[in-house]
Design an enzyme around this catalytic site. Sequence first.
Site, PDB file in Angstrom:
ATOM      1  N   TYR A 138      46.901   4.192  -1.869  1.00  5.31           N
ATOM      2  CA  TYR A 138      46.153   3.599  -0.764  1.00  5.31           C
ATOM      3  C   TYR A 138      45.139   2.563  -1.262  1.00  5.31           C
ATOM      4  O   TYR A 138      44.206   2.208  -0.548  1.00  5.31           O
ATOM      5  CB  TYR A 138      45.390   4.681   0.016  1.00  5.31           C
ATOM      6  CG  TYR A 138      46.234   5.490   0.977  1.00  5.31           C
ATOM      7  CD1 TYR A 138      47.331   6.215   0.537  1.00  5.31           C
ATOM      8  CD2 TYR A 138      45.926   5.547   2.332  1.00  5.31           C
ATOM      9  CE1 TYR A 138      48.095   6.977   1.405  1.00  5.31           C
ATOM     10  CE2 TYR A 138      46.688   6.310   3.213  1.00  5.31           C
ATOM     11  CZ  TYR A 138      47.765   7.021   2.739  1.00  5.31           C
ATOM     12  OH  TYR A 138      48.513   7.781   3.610  1.00  5.31           O
ATOM     13  N   LYS A 189      54.249  13.300  -9.876  1.00  2.93           N
ATOM     14  CA  LYS A 189      55.672  12.986  -9.965  1.00  2.93           C
ATOM     15  C   LYS A 189      55.855  12.338 -11.327  1.00  2.93           C
ATOM     16  O   LYS A 189      56.329  11.204 -11.453  1.00  2.93           O
ATOM     17  CB  LYS A 189      56.066  12.058  -8.808  1.00  2.93           C
ATOM     18  CG  LYS A 189      57.555  11.807  -8.678  1.00  2.93           C
ATOM     19  CD  LYS A 189      58.371  13.046  -8.320  1.00  2.93           C
ATOM     20  CE  LYS A 189      59.856  12.742  -8.451  1.00  2.93           C
ATOM     21  NZ  LYS A 189      60.701  13.929  -8.304  1.00  2.93           N
ATOM     22  N   ASP A 222      58.128  17.015  -5.192  1.00  2.40           N
ATOM     23  CA  ASP A 222      59.300  17.455  -4.419  1.00  2.40           C
ATOM     24  C   ASP A 222      59.475  18.974  -4.516  1.00  2.40           C
ATOM     25  O   ASP A 222      59.689  19.659  -3.517  1.00  2.40           O
ATOM     26  CB  ASP A 222      60.570  16.703  -4.871  1.00  2.40           C
ATOM     27  CG  ASP A 222      60.766  16.676  -6.379  1.00  2.40           C
ATOM     28  OD1 ASP A 222      59.810  17.019  -7.123  1.00  2.40           O
ATOM     29  OD2 ASP A 222      61.857  16.316  -6.840  1.00  2.40           O
ATOM     30  N   ASP A 246      48.754  13.408   1.285  1.00  2.70           N
ATOM     31  CA  ASP A 246      48.912  13.075   2.706  1.00  2.70           C
ATOM     32  C   ASP A 246      50.135  13.793   3.251  1.00  2.70           C
ATOM     33  O   ASP A 246      50.087  14.439   4.299  1.00  2.70           O
ATOM     34  CB  ASP A 246      49.061  11.550   2.845  1.00  2.70           C
ATOM     35  CG  ASP A 246      49.389  11.148   4.278  1.00  2.70           C
ATOM     36  OD1 ASP A 246      48.754  11.695   5.200  1.00  2.70           O
ATOM     37  OD2 ASP A 246      50.281  10.298   4.471  1.00  2.70           O
ATOM     38  N   ASP A 250      50.390  17.469   5.812  1.00  2.51           N
ATOM     39  CA  ASP A 250      51.077  17.635   7.096  1.00  2.51           C
ATOM     40  C   ASP A 250      51.989  18.863   7.048  1.00  2.51           C
ATOM     41  O   ASP A 250      52.050  19.648   7.998  1.00  2.51           O
ATOM     42  CB  ASP A 250      51.934  16.400   7.432  1.00  2.51           C
ATOM     43  CG  ASP A 250      51.204  15.423   8.344  1.00  2.51           C
ATOM     44  OD1 ASP A 250      49.956  15.380   8.277  1.00  2.51           O
ATOM     45  OD2 ASP A 250      51.867  14.711   9.129  1.00  2.51           O
TER      46      ASP A 250
HETATM   47  C1  IPM Z   1      45.939  11.365   7.465  1.00  6.74           C
HETATM   48  C2  IPM Z   1      46.695  10.362   8.249  1.00  6.74           C
HETATM   49  C3  IPM Z   1      46.349   8.963   7.815  1.00  6.74           C
HETATM   50  C4  IPM Z   1      46.636   8.805   6.351  1.00  6.74           C
HETATM   51  C5  IPM Z   1      47.099   7.943   8.643  1.00  6.74           C
HETATM   52  C6  IPM Z   1      46.621   7.958  10.079  1.00  6.74           C
HETATM   53  C7  IPM Z   1      47.069   6.582   8.071  1.00  6.74           C
HETATM   54  O1  IPM Z   1      48.053  10.599   8.156  1.00  6.74           O
HETATM   55  O2  IPM Z   1      44.714  11.364   7.512  1.00  6.74           O
HETATM   56  O3  IPM Z   1      46.553  12.177   6.799  1.00  6.74           O
HETATM   57  O4  IPM Z   1      47.764   8.644   5.917  1.00  6.74           O
HETATM   58  O5  IPM Z   1      45.696   8.847   5.578  1.00  6.74           O
HETATM   59 MG    MG Z   2      48.529  12.299   7.066  1.00  5.09          MG
END
Ligand code: IPM
Ligand code: MG
Length: 361
Positions: A138, A189, A222, A246, A250
């Site tokens: 990022y 990785k 992975d 990230d 999720d």
């Molecule tokens: C998170 C989100 C953000 C990220 C998106 C909205 C860009 O997915 O906070 O995990 O990838 O950082």
């Molecule tokens: Mg995210």
Amino acid sequence: MNRYRIAAIGGDGIGPEVIEAGLEVLDALAARSGTFRLEVERFDWGSARYRREGALMPEGGLERLKSFDAIYFGAVGAPDIPDHITLWGLRLPICQGLDQYANVRPARLLPGVKSPLAGVGPEDLDWVIVRENSEGEYAGQGGRTHRGYPEEVATEVAIFTRRGVERIMRFAFSLARSRPRKHLTVVTKSNAQRHGMVLWDEVAAEVARDFPDVSWDKELVDAMTARMVRRPASIDVVVATNLHADILSDLAAALAGSLGIAPTANLDPERRFPSMFEPIHGSAFDITGKGIANPVGSFWSAAMMLDHLGEKEAARRLMGAIESALAAGVLTPDLGGKATTGDVTRAVIDALGGRNAPGGA
Ligand code: IPM
Ligand code: MG
């Protein structure tokens, strides 16, 4: 009485709904605990402002935020504006500008919430994912040339600095040290990515020497997804790059029942700047304005904010109230229930209990 100045940025979609719900709960908590007060200033930054004025955040916005003790953030993103514009227009400038380099994402199976994993209970899923939040994938390095031509090229360069890797590693090892199991999994990785990721492995091994009481292991990203599903109880604290974490967070949120629950802290562990607390879910335009957004991610983030501010008792009390509301079955549709945002908010406020003040109930 401790006073804290909070910058509240609801942002887009369901962001303002869950942040207002969170502020209501914080207000009730402050009134009942009698030990702290929050002075909240609201900022209308986000996509609506972008459409109106051409920028999500005003000039000098970052400077204004610096005078606050913490930032309470909803979500950013709108269907009619490219995501990279909204992200780079608000959330990333705050995280990177205030050097909130440690992104902390707990995932825990709360009472009343079921994991999609068969046979997995609360004792099997209690993780904290530490996401490097200032560089990596990022970092924003790269570019495009020959736009629109067949020879167009685009680069997206991940940046890993020894300083950046070392500080997140130290943070993750210390966090692991503070937890009962004292275990850290370092995710990379480094088989395929032989520069930055190998640096991660090397720095992890160096930092580990300063934490002899913390056990640690390594996992490729992975393989880590499979381990999260198949052996959740083997995991305690996880540290990974900006992008890897990230994705893993999720997955973690989904395995812990719902994206609507998961909280995030974007921390400047050195406390030079305010840290930012936000639910992990996005702006969720499909349910915006319907009053059914799950405010638990926002409440849990508020508890992390209190904890960071030093109000440990209030943070514990809020978490307890969230857990009892969920255990009583006050669940929004994402958790299979029928409760509204307002129902959950009221249930949590009720569960906070009576006043602490002398003579109170
Ligand atoms: C998170 C989100 C953000 C990220 C998106 C909205 C860009 O997915 O906070 O995990 O990838 O950082
Ligand atoms: Mg995210």
